[in-house]
Design a protein around this motif. Structure first.
Motif, PDB file in Angstrom:
ATOM      1  N   UNK A  90       0.922  -1.152   0.035  1.00  0.00           N
ATOM      2  CA  UNK A  90      -0.105  -0.027  -0.032  1.00  0.00           C
ATOM      3  C   UNK A  90       0.862   1.218   0.172  1.00  0.00           C
ATOM      4  N   UNK A  91       0.274   2.243  -0.114  1.00  0.00           N
ATOM      5  CA  UNK A  91       0.833   3.598  -0.206  1.00  0.00           C
ATOM      6  C   UNK A  91       1.600   3.724   1.147  1.00  0.00           C
ATOM      7  N   UNK A  95       5.683   4.234   1.939  1.00  0.00           N
ATOM      8  CA  UNK A  95       6.263   5.347   2.910  1.00  0.00           C
ATOM      9  C   UNK A  95       7.019   4.686   4.099  1.00  0.00           C
ATOM     10  N   UNK A  96       6.351   3.803   4.749  1.00  0.00           N
ATOM     11  CA  UNK A  96       7.184   3.201   5.891  1.00  0.00           C
ATOM     12  C   UNK A  96       8.547   2.282   5.476  1.00  0.00           C
ATOM     13  N   UNK A  97       8.435   1.839   4.319  1.00  0.00           N
ATOM     14  CA  UNK A  97       9.641   1.087   3.809  1.00  0.00           C
ATOM     15  C   UNK A  97      10.541   2.049   3.633  1.00  0.00           C
ATOM     16  N   UNK A  98      10.166   3.130   2.796  1.00  0.00           N
ATOM     17  CA  UNK A  98      11.247   4.252   2.400  1.00  0.00           C
ATOM     18  C   UNK A  98      11.690   4.961   3.787  1.00  0.00           C
ATOM     19  N   UNK A 117      -0.895  -6.167  -5.466  1.00  0.00           N
ATOM     20  CA  UNK A 117      -1.403  -5.105  -4.385  1.00  0.00           C
ATOM     21  C   UNK A 117      -1.077  -3.601  -4.799  1.00  0.00           C
ATOM     22  N   UNK A 118      -0.121  -3.367  -5.575  1.00  0.00           N
ATOM     23  CA  UNK A 118       0.668  -1.825  -5.975  1.00  0.00           C
ATOM     24  C   UNK A 118       0.379  -1.600  -7.134  1.00  0.00           C
ATOM     25  N   UNK A 130      -0.066   9.638  -4.988  1.00  0.00           N
ATOM     26  CA  UNK A 130       1.592   9.864  -4.454  1.00  0.00           C
ATOM     27  C   UNK A 130       1.700  11.519  -4.022  1.00  0.00           C
ATOM     28  N   UNK A 131       0.765  12.244  -4.547  1.00  0.00           N
ATOM     29  CA  UNK A 131       1.158  13.605  -4.626  1.00  0.00           C
ATOM     30  C   UNK A 131       1.005  14.189  -3.095  1.00  0.00           C
ATOM     31  N   UNK A 132       0.440  13.356  -2.295  1.00  0.00           N
ATOM     32  CA  UNK A 132       0.229  14.265  -0.936  1.00  0.00           C
ATOM     33  C   UNK A 132       1.779  13.899  -0.196  1.00  0.00           C
ATOM     34  N   UNK A 133       2.345  12.582  -0.438  1.00  0.00           N
ATOM     35  CA  UNK A 133       3.518  12.516   0.171  1.00  0.00           C
ATOM     36  C   UNK A 133       4.786  12.342  -0.881  1.00  0.00           C
ATOM     37  N   UNK A 134       4.671  12.740  -1.674  1.00  0.00           N
ATOM     38  CA  UNK A 134       5.918  12.776  -2.674  1.00  0.00           C
ATOM     39  C   UNK A 134       5.818  14.184  -3.716  1.00  0.00           C
ATOM     40  N   UNK A 135       7.077  14.514  -3.833  1.00  0.00           N
ATOM     41  CA  UNK A 135       7.097  15.654  -4.865  1.00  0.00           C
ATOM     42  C   UNK A 135       7.137  14.897  -6.183  1.00  0.00           C
ATOM     43  N   UNK A 136       6.741  15.132  -7.159  1.00  0.00           N
ATOM     44  CA  UNK A 136       6.712  15.036  -8.411  1.00  0.00           C
ATOM     45  C   UNK A 136       8.202  15.609  -9.151  1.00  0.00           C
ATOM     46  N   UNK A 137       9.000  14.834  -9.665  1.00  0.00           N
ATOM     47  CA  UNK A 137      10.486  15.467 -10.018  1.00  0.00           C
ATOM     48  C   UNK A 137      10.353  15.544 -11.530  1.00  0.00           C
ATOM     49  N   UNK A 138       9.755  14.553 -12.211  1.00  0.00           N
ATOM     50  CA  UNK A 138       9.646  14.547 -13.650  1.00  0.00           C
ATOM     51  C   UNK A 138       8.759  13.272 -14.186  1.00  0.00           C
TER      52      UNK A 138
END
Length: 159
Positions: A90-91, A95-98, A117-118, A130-138
């Motif tokens: 899951x999302x 996040x926990x993994x990272x 699952x993903x 993903x946008x709430x927890x990750x910044x899109x770089x490209x």
């Protein structure tokens, strides 16, 4: 004597026909393999520049978490270590993994995941989560329309 010559010619003809069939089969198999997803990167003129551009954005001493790693080609063109997050479902677990491993970079191969699952998270509509927890770089597209999305995990104090 004529019967022996006829048998010899027939044997030679069978061998030649078998070789022609084998060659035709191998050419057909190669063409089919070249059309498959993994082999398509070998013939995609934009694949290498896309991977090099991604590699240029990520510091080489940092690991990239990737949704799916199926080819050693990535290791040639991306200078950072690539890690597939096995066990992530899951999302939140991503996040926990990272966070547990102090990893910040995520490379998503759109619509492709190492686990079912993903798949919903890494498809076109799921990527918005993903946008709430990750910044899109490209976002990068290859000649064969494969899409890769590079993200950076936002720091805890940014969220």
């Amino acid at each position: 004597m004529n019967l022996n010559l006829l048998i010899l010619l027939l044997a030679v003809a069978i061998v030649i026909a078998g070789q022609i069939h084998l060659i035709a089969f191998n050419v057909t198999s190669f063409e089919e393999g070249a059309k498959s997803e993994g082999a398509a990167f070998y013939f995609d003129k934009k694949f290498i520049p896309v991977m090099e551009e991604i590699s240029a954005k990520v510091p080489h001493n940092e690991t990239i978490v990737m949704s799916y790693d199926w080819t050693s080609l990535l290791e040639i063109f991306i200078k950072s270590k690539i890690e597939v997050p096995y066990g992530v479902v899951s999302l939140e677990s991503l996040k926990n993994y990272m966070n547990e491993r102090n990893l910040t970079w995520l490379l998503v191969y759109e619509n492709v995941s190492h686990t079912k699952d993903l798949e919903s998270l890494f498809n076109k509509t799921g990527l918005k989560q993903l946008e709430s927890d990750f910044q899109k770089i490209g976002e990068y597209s290859t000649e064969n329309m494969f899409k890769f999305h590079l993200y950076r995990l936002k720091s805890q104090n940014m969220t």
